[in-house]
Write a protein that holds these residues in place. Structure first.
Motif, mmCIF file in Angstrom:
data_model
loop_
_atom_site.group_PDB
_atom_site.id
_atom_site.type_symbol
_atom_site.label_atom_id
_atom_site.label_comp_id
_atom_site.label_asym_id
_atom_site.label_seq_id
_atom_site.Cartn_x
_atom_site.Cartn_y
_atom_site.Cartn_z
ATOM 1 N N GLY A 560 45.630 89.539 -83.149
ATOM 2 C CA GLY A 560 46.723 89.995 -82.296
ATOM 3 C C GLY A 560 46.252 90.446 -80.924
ATOM 4 N N LEU A 561 47.191 90.476 -79.993
ATOM 5 C CA LEU A 561 46.898 90.946 -78.640
ATOM 6 C C LEU A 561 47.269 92.422 -78.553
ATOM 7 N N LYS A 562 46.270 93.245 -78.240
ATOM 8 C CA LYS A 562 46.481 94.682 -78.213
ATOM 9 C C LYS A 562 46.650 95.149 -76.777
ATOM 10 N N ILE A 563 47.370 96.265 -76.595
ATOM 11 C CA ILE A 563 47.693 96.744 -75.263
ATOM 12 C C ILE A 563 46.446 97.098 -74.462
ATOM 13 N N TYR A 564 45.389 97.584 -75.160
ATOM 14 C CA TYR A 564 44.198 97.964 -74.412
ATOM 15 C C TYR A 564 43.413 96.733 -73.937
ATOM 16 N N ASP A 565 43.760 95.526 -74.454
ATOM 17 C CA ASP A 565 43.142 94.311 -73.937
ATOM 18 C C ASP A 565 43.556 94.048 -72.494
ATOM 19 N N LEU A 566 44.712 94.631 -72.091
ATOM 20 C CA LEU A 566 45.190 94.468 -70.718
ATOM 21 C C LEU A 566 44.747 95.617 -69.816
ATOM 22 N N GLY A 567 43.899 96.453 -70.348
ATOM 23 C CA GLY A 567 43.483 97.639 -69.592
ATOM 24 C C GLY A 567 42.811 97.318 -68.283
ATOM 25 N N SER A 568 41.986 96.227 -68.260
ATOM 26 C CA SER A 568 41.271 95.891 -67.030
ATOM 27 C C SER A 568 42.234 95.502 -65.908
ATOM 28 N N ILE A 569 43.387 94.887 -66.280
ATOM 29 C CA ILE A 569 44.380 94.529 -65.262
ATOM 30 C C ILE A 569 44.943 95.788 -64.615
ATOM 31 N N PHE A 570 45.309 96.748 -65.449
ATOM 32 C CA PHE A 570 45.872 97.995 -64.926
ATOM 33 C C PHE A 570 44.840 98.772 -64.112
ATOM 34 N N ILE A 571 43.585 98.701 -64.541
ATOM 35 C CA ILE A 571 42.533 99.377 -63.777
ATOM 36 C C ILE A 571 42.384 98.734 -62.399
ATOM 37 N N THR A 572 42.360 97.382 -62.371
ATOM 38 C CA THR A 572 42.263 96.673 -61.092
ATOM 39 C C THR A 572 43.472 96.968 -60.205
ATOM 40 N N TRP A 573 44.647 96.951 -60.825
ATOM 41 C CA TRP A 573 45.869 97.261 -60.086
ATOM 42 C C TRP A 573 45.821 98.681 -59.517
ATOM 43 N N SER A 574 45.336 99.614 -60.319
ATOM 44 C CA SER A 574 45.230 101.012 -59.863
ATOM 45 C C SER A 574 44.242 101.142 -58.708
ATOM 46 N N ILE A 575 43.134 100.395 -58.796
ATOM 47 C CA ILE A 575 42.152 100.441 -57.708
ATOM 48 C C ILE A 575 42.763 99.888 -56.418
ATOM 49 N N GLY A 576 43.465 98.747 -56.556
ATOM 50 C CA GLY A 576 44.117 98.162 -55.377
ATOM 51 C C GLY A 576 45.169 99.073 -54.788
ATOM 52 N N LEU A 577 45.965 99.709 -55.668
ATOM 53 C CA LEU A 577 47.001 100.633 -55.201
ATOM 54 C C LEU A 577 46.379 101.834 -54.497
ATOM 55 N N SER A 578 45.302 102.350 -55.073
ATOM 56 C CA SER A 578 44.619 103.489 -54.444
ATOM 57 C C SER A 578 44.042 103.095 -53.098
ATOM 58 N N TYR A 579 43.482 101.878 -53.034
ATOM 59 C CA TYR A 579 42.922 101.398 -51.776
ATOM 60 C C TYR A 579 44.017 101.265 -50.716
ATOM 61 N N SER A 580 45.181 100.722 -51.106
ATOM 62 C CA SER A 580 46.302 100.568 -50.169
ATOM 63 C C SER A 580 46.800 101.929 -49.687
ATOM 64 N N PHE A 581 46.849 102.884 -50.622
ATOM 65 C CA PHE A 581 47.299 104.225 -50.255
ATOM 66 C C PHE A 581 46.347 104.872 -49.257
ATOM 67 N N ILE A 582 45.047 104.668 -49.483
ATOM 68 C CA ILE A 582 44.044 105.224 -48.559
ATOM 69 C C ILE A 582 44.176 104.569 -47.186
ATOM 70 N N ILE A 583 44.380 103.253 -47.175
ATOM 71 C CA ILE A 583 44.560 102.541 -45.898
ATOM 72 C C ILE A 583 45.809 103.063 -45.167
ATOM 73 N N LEU A 584 46.898 103.265 -45.947
ATOM 74 C CA LEU A 584 48.133 103.785 -45.355
ATOM 75 C C LEU A 584 47.901 105.156 -44.729
ATOM 76 N N LEU A 585 47.227 106.011 -45.460
ATOM 77 C CA LEU A 585 46.911 107.334 -44.911
ATOM 78 C C LEU A 585 46.043 107.211 -43.664
ATOM 79 N N GLY A 586 45.069 106.271 -43.722
ATOM 80 C CA GLY A 586 44.198 106.070 -42.569
ATOM 81 C C GLY A 586 44.973 105.606 -41.353
ATOM 82 N N GLU A 587 45.939 104.679 -41.567
ATOM 83 C CA GLU A 587 46.749 104.197 -40.453
ATOM 84 C C GLU A 587 47.612 105.317 -39.868
ATOM 85 N N ILE A 588 48.192 106.153 -40.738
ATOM 86 C CA ILE A 588 49.013 107.282 -40.265
ATOM 87 C C ILE A 588 48.175 108.246 -39.436
ATOM 88 N N VAL A 589 46.971 108.533 -39.955
ATOM 89 C CA VAL A 589 46.087 109.459 -39.237
ATOM 90 C C VAL A 589 45.675 108.864 -37.903
#
Length: 616
Positions: A560-589
């Motif tokens: 079976g396919l378990k939810i934690y098998d998709l964990g790397s996708i969410f981790i990558t997505w979280s890293i990208g989201l955090s990076y975008s947020f940092i860039i947004l803050l940088g642009e505002i500053v």
């Protein structure tokens, strides 16, 4: 008989192909020069030549023609040299000395000499004196297998009959035999090591009990402390040491036949032909924590990264060469969005390209788009495949698998401390030498008992144990708490036997019984019965081990396919989201800083103008 004829007879007899040879030395042998010459020749042929070392040799010293005075002056030197020759000869039978000397004087002299003569030296002395012939035996074997550590003077027919009893009729009358043992299941099992050592259920226990019953004897066990016998700094240790110094009569515990040991001890007939195999953990499910990067190899990811850097650099330099100085603002704006365009293309998103882009830049971007179309499809296909089908580690079943992990340096090989497995280096093949090199490099991981090795494999799947295949089968059932996989390939053959001290009086009696048990297949029957009826330590894990590689599950239905098998996708997505947020803050500053600078410059300009007007 002259000296030359004596030496000729000696050379002919020793060169004979017969299984039994007789060396006859007569009257002149006790003259000083010829006496030493004879022993030098005998030692050089019997001891130094391997082809003669294991032939049966009888040395007969005839000095009937010498006077009692000559005998008295030379007898000590004669026995010292004879003892050295006898102890260094593997299969010399007890020497026979013929003396024209009073039997009582010989008995008295021998009673003193026994104190300094080696306790493994035995001989027969025949005395012809005053028209009578009598005989003395130093440490003879009577009743078929009972060795006396004394001088035996047979005087009656019954005394002589004691010497003639066949080893097959051995009766020790409940004499205790010392047996040195090492724990090596299923061949031998030691119980309660801390108090009185006792036999556990094992094949050699059955064999020893039959031996004791046949010869009417008892046994006492000596702990060998898991040391079968090592030759270190010219000294033997372990079980072999017990046999050499006489503290034990027999050594058991899966005793392997080796050439070095055979030079100092005797082996019975082969009790078991064992196979050397290796054992590892059942292949485990590979970690899916970072499944997002597994569709591509590390090399491909590296090439993609380098390509991204190169394309970005080229696209950055082209407008710098082509756009004029008065177009600096456009050039800056264009170069600022190059990386965004390349990233957008890479993640399969729409990329807006400025109309003023040159044809060179467009060609580069078109090539980048085509490459990433192929990469995106390939990545998606492989990723969905990995999600649908679980991946297991490769099973280790053959010698080639062992060589492969050796080359990858991903596993550690180990075995029992002092095992014959460490002698793989003598096998003339590249694969065996590679395995031997890995064993030597990881010798610090060697264990005293196989059970310790099973625990190590259970805790760390990078370890591979190389040892007895029969032991693996037994311990997988009776000890292992994790599923194990035994190799299909056999690395070597190990011949097991019972070890005896050199010239043991029990050897012939015991060996006949051992040969009979092996001939009728009793040892193999005991082994199979022991494995079959032993209690299973972990039923679930043992059932997986029994099935082997068929137990590896590889379907979506099973796992079976378990939810934690998709964990790397969410981790990558979280890293990208955090990076975008940092860039947004940088642009505002940055926007705030630029705005503040402009306000500051505007205020300064107004002040300067005002100051200028006032001054005017």
């Amino acid at each position: 008989m002259n000296k030359q004829l004596l030496l000729t007879i000696l050379s002919i007899l020793l060169s004979s192909s017969s299984l039994f040879m007789m060396i006859i030395a007569v009257d002149c042998i006790l003259s000083s020069t010829e006496f030493n010459r004879f022993y030098e020749l005998a030692q050089s042929i019997i001891i130094s030549e391997p082809k003669y070392r294991y032939r049966n040799v009888l040395i007969l010293i005839n000095s009937f023609q010498l006077s009692p005075t000559q005998i008295h002056l030379n007898i000590r030197e004669l026995f010292e040299l004879s003892q050295n020759l006898y102890l260094n000869c593997a299969n010399c039978v007890p020497m026979i000395f013929l003396f024209h000397y009073d039997i009582h004087s010989l008995y008295n002299w021998l009673s003193e000499a026994i104190l300094w003569l080696n306790q493994r030296f035995s001989c027969t002395i025949v005395s012809r004196f005053a028209d009578s012939e009598k005989v003395l035996h130093l440490r003879p074997v009577i009743k078929g297998c009972l060795e006396l550590n004394e001088i035996y003077w047979p005087k009656s027919q019954q005394d002589f009959d004691q010497l003639r009893i066949s080893p097959l009729q051995c009766d020790l009358n409940q004499t205790i035999i010392n047996i040195v043992i090492n724990d090596f299941n299923p061949y031998s099992d030691i119980l309660d090591r801390e108090t009185d050592i006792k036999f556990g259920p094992s094949t050699e226990k059955n064999l020893i009990e039959i031996l004791m019953m046949k010869i009417n004897s008892r046994y006492r066990l000596i702990d060998g402390f898991q040391n079968w016998g090592k030759h270190e700094n010219g000294v033997w240790t372990g079980s072999v040491s017990h046999l050499i110094n006489g503290s034990a009569d027999i050594a058991i515990g899966g005793f392997s036949i080796t050439y070095d040991r055979s030079l100092v001890i005797d082996y019975s007939d082969i009790t078991m032909v064992d196979e050397i195999a290796f054992i590892s953990r059942i292949p485990e499910l590979r970690s899916r924590s970072w499944l997002v990067i597994e569709p591509f190899s590390r090399l491909l990811w590296f090439i993609i990264f380098i390509s991204f850097i190169l394309v970005s650099l080229i696209c950055y330099l082209i407008p710098k060469w082509e756009i004029h100085d008065n177009d600096d603002d456009v050039s800056v704006r264009y170069r600022s969005i190059l990386s965004k365009q390349l990233l957008a293309i890479m993640v399969n998103q729409q990329a807006h390209v400025l109309m003023l882009t040159s044809w060179k830049q467009r060609l580069i971007l078109i090539g980048w788009i085509l490459c990433n179309m192929v990469l995106a499809i390939s990545y998606s296909t492989e990723y969905y495949t990995l999600l649908a089908l679980v991946q297991y580690d490769d099973p280790l079943l053959t010698k080639d698998d062992l060589i492969r992990v050796t080359q990858m340096n991903s596993h550690h090989f180990f075995t029992l401390d002092g095992s014959v497995v460490m002698d793989f280096k003598i096998i003339d093949s590249d694969g065996s030498k590679m395995i031997s090199r890995n064993l030597e490099e990881n010798e610090r991981y060697n264990v005293m008992q196989l059970e310790e090795g099973f625990d190590r494999i259970a805790n760390d799947s990078r370890f591979i144990l190389i040892e007895s295949k029969a032991s693996f089968k037994f311990l997988i059932k009776t000890y292992a708490q994790k599923a194990m996989l035994i190799s299909n390939d056999i690395l070597a053959t190990d011949y097991l036997a019972i070890a005896f001290r050199r010239r043991s009086p029990f050897f012939d009696s015991f060996n006949y019984i051992i040969r009979t048990c092996s001939h009728y297949g009793l040892t193999q029957y005991w082994l199979n019965k022991l494995i079959l009826f032993s209690e299973t330590a972990n039923v679930d894990e043992y059932s997986i081990s029994s099935i082997g590689t068929a137990a590896i599950k590889t379907t979506l239905t099973t796992d079976g396919l378990k939810i934690y098998d998709l964990g790397s996708i969410f981790i990558t997505w979280s890293i990208g989201l955090s990076y975008s947020f940092i860039i947004l803050l940088g642009e505002i500053v940055m926007k705030f800083i630029v705005k503040s600078k402009k306000q500051y410059q505007s205020t300064n300009n107004k002040k300067m103008k005002l100051t200028t007007i006032i001054n005017i």
